[in-house]
Design a protein around this motif. Structure first.
Motif, PDB file in Angstrom:
ATOM      1  N   ALA A 212     -38.296  20.242 -20.293  1.00 38.10           N
ATOM      2  CA  ALA A 212     -37.732  18.916 -19.421  1.00 38.10           C
ATOM      3  C   ALA A 212     -37.780  19.413 -17.876  1.00 38.10           C
ATOM      4  CB  ALA A 212     -36.028  18.866 -19.534  1.00 38.10           C
ATOM      5  N   ALA A 213     -38.173  20.066 -18.226  1.00 41.47           N
ATOM      6  CA  ALA A 213     -37.720  20.731 -16.544  1.00 41.47           C
ATOM      7  C   ALA A 213     -39.562  21.151 -15.886  1.00 41.47           C
ATOM      8  CB  ALA A 213     -37.972  22.090 -16.168  1.00 41.47           C
ATOM      9  N   LEU A 214     -40.584  21.206 -16.741  1.00 39.03           N
ATOM     10  CA  LEU A 214     -41.863  20.909 -16.666  1.00 39.03           C
ATOM     11  C   LEU A 214     -41.968  19.304 -16.758  1.00 39.03           C
ATOM     12  CD1 LEU A 214     -44.697  22.203 -16.369  1.00 39.03           C
ATOM     13  CD2 LEU A 214     -44.785  22.132 -19.005  1.00 39.03           C
ATOM     14  N   ARG A 215     -41.164  18.493 -17.349  1.00 39.19           N
ATOM     15  CA  ARG A 215     -41.538  17.145 -17.389  1.00 39.19           C
ATOM     16  C   ARG A 215     -41.437  16.942 -15.857  1.00 39.19           C
ATOM     17  NH1 ARG A 215     -40.496  17.202 -22.796  1.00 39.19           N
ATOM     18  NH2 ARG A 215     -37.723  17.189 -22.363  1.00 39.19           N
ATOM     19  N   LEU A 216     -40.223  17.665 -15.273  1.00 40.31           N
ATOM     20  CA  LEU A 216     -39.450  16.198 -14.086  1.00 40.31           C
ATOM     21  C   LEU A 216     -40.450  17.136 -12.685  1.00 40.31           C
ATOM     22  CD1 LEU A 216     -35.647  17.021 -14.394  1.00 40.31           C
ATOM     23  CD2 LEU A 216     -37.524  15.237 -14.730  1.00 40.31           C
ATOM     24  N   LEU A 217     -40.557  18.346 -12.950  1.00 40.25           N
ATOM     25  CA  LEU A 217     -41.489  19.182 -12.348  1.00 40.25           C
ATOM     26  C   LEU A 217     -42.748  18.648 -12.268  1.00 40.25           C
ATOM     27  CD1 LEU A 217     -40.661  23.108 -12.100  1.00 40.25           C
ATOM     28  CD2 LEU A 217     -39.823  20.546 -10.383  1.00 40.25           C
TER      29      LEU A 217
END
Length: 311
Positions: A212-217
């Motif tokens: 999820a962090a990779l998608r958001l960033l």
């Protein structure tokens, strides 16, 4: 255990472990060996004035930390970065504190760094100085936000309006996040040709997971209240959008976790911090030390007298 002996033991344990716990909380993330020059960056940041970071400490043990630069959507100026460090130090020394609400004045949270200050720092004459100034600012804010995260207070970011860039990173330095209708958290760093530098990426991974962090960033995605709830980035969407109403709701929400003696609430936060930040063996030793600060303490003795038998 006679009450006098227990109280004496508690005081001795408290004295011997306080310094160790404090040392862990203030553990120096960067030193001169990392190229960190704190006084130099403080002098540089002092040149970019505007706005303020205000702190009020209420009798119920709840602190209210306000980002106050509404003309620039509460963007961090250089002096605000310095003031944040001062307020965190003040909170570290607040022995009666139990909880903290971080929010922005004027119905918005924070739009990140003041771009005028960033441009001025990045337009230094020598490119090597530019890079060093940027790196020192990064290290300065990482240290401050790490100390904020490790405060023995249960903290919540009250997100109204926009929490962009550095503002989004600041929300991750709190234990919890509450959002108001229409608000959004957005890691816009990609559009600036950057990645988070205030520790926001590392903390985001721990909150929502690496995928999820990779998608958001990588998408610089807008995260509204509903999606934030789904991701586990937010705890609750408040009903009120106005500043006064939202702050009252945030106080009530935080109150359910800060009810009780300060010594116990602070110990709860400390054992969780140790469990998150330290390897297992070190976390277990720290938990033992923190247990020692409340074992035989006033709240423990009172509970034993009040509840002699399990029902």
């Amino acid at each position: 255990f006679f009450p006098e002996m227990a109280a004496s033991l508690w005081k001795n344990l408290l004295r011997t472990t306080k310094e160790r716990i404090l040392q862990q909380r203030r553990a120096s993330l960067y030193t001169s060996t990392h190229g960190y020059e704190e006084e130099m960056i403080k002098n540089k940041l002092q040149q970019f004035a505007g706005g303020s970071i205000n702190l009020s400490k209420e009798d119920n043990g709840i602190g209210i930390l306000t980002l106050n630069n509404p003309k620039l959507m509460n963007a961090f100026t250089g002096t605000m970065m310095l003031e944040l460090q001062e307020r965190v130090t003040e909170l570290e020394n607040w022995k009666d504190g139990k909880g903290l609400i971080v929010y922005g004045a004027g119905n918005t949270f924070c739009s990140g760094s003041d771009l005028n200050a960033v441009k001025a720092i990045s337009n230094s004459q020598a490119s090597s100085d530019t890079n060093q100034d940027g790196m020192n600012m990064c290290m300065f804010m990482q240290k401050t936000l790490t100390r904020l995260m490790r405060l023995p207070l249960i903290s919540v970011a009250l997100v109204q309006g926009k929490a962009y860039g550095g503002g989004a990173e600041l929300t991750t330095a709190c234990d919890f996040r509450l959002m108001t209708p229409g608000s959004e958290i957005r890691f816009v760093h990609k559009h600036m040709g950057l990645v988070p530098g205030w520790g926001g990426a590392a903390r985001l991974v721990r909150i929502v997971g690496s995928g999820a962090a990779l998608r958001l960033l990588s998408r610089a995605a807008r995260v509204g209240p509903e999606r934030a709830l789904h991701l586990g980035l937010s705890e609750q969407t408040l009903s009120s959008s106005d500043e006064t109403g939202a702050l009252e709701e945030a106080r009530a929400w935080l109150g359910q976790y800060t009810e009780g003696p300060a010594s116990v609430i602070r110990a709860v936060k400390k054992v969780v911090t140790a469990g998150r930040d330290l390897p297992l063996e070190a976390a277990l030793r720290m938990e033992k030390d923190i247990f020692g600060t409340v074992w035989g303490g006033p709240a423990n003795l009172q509970a034993l007298i009040a509840r002699p038998k399990h029902k």
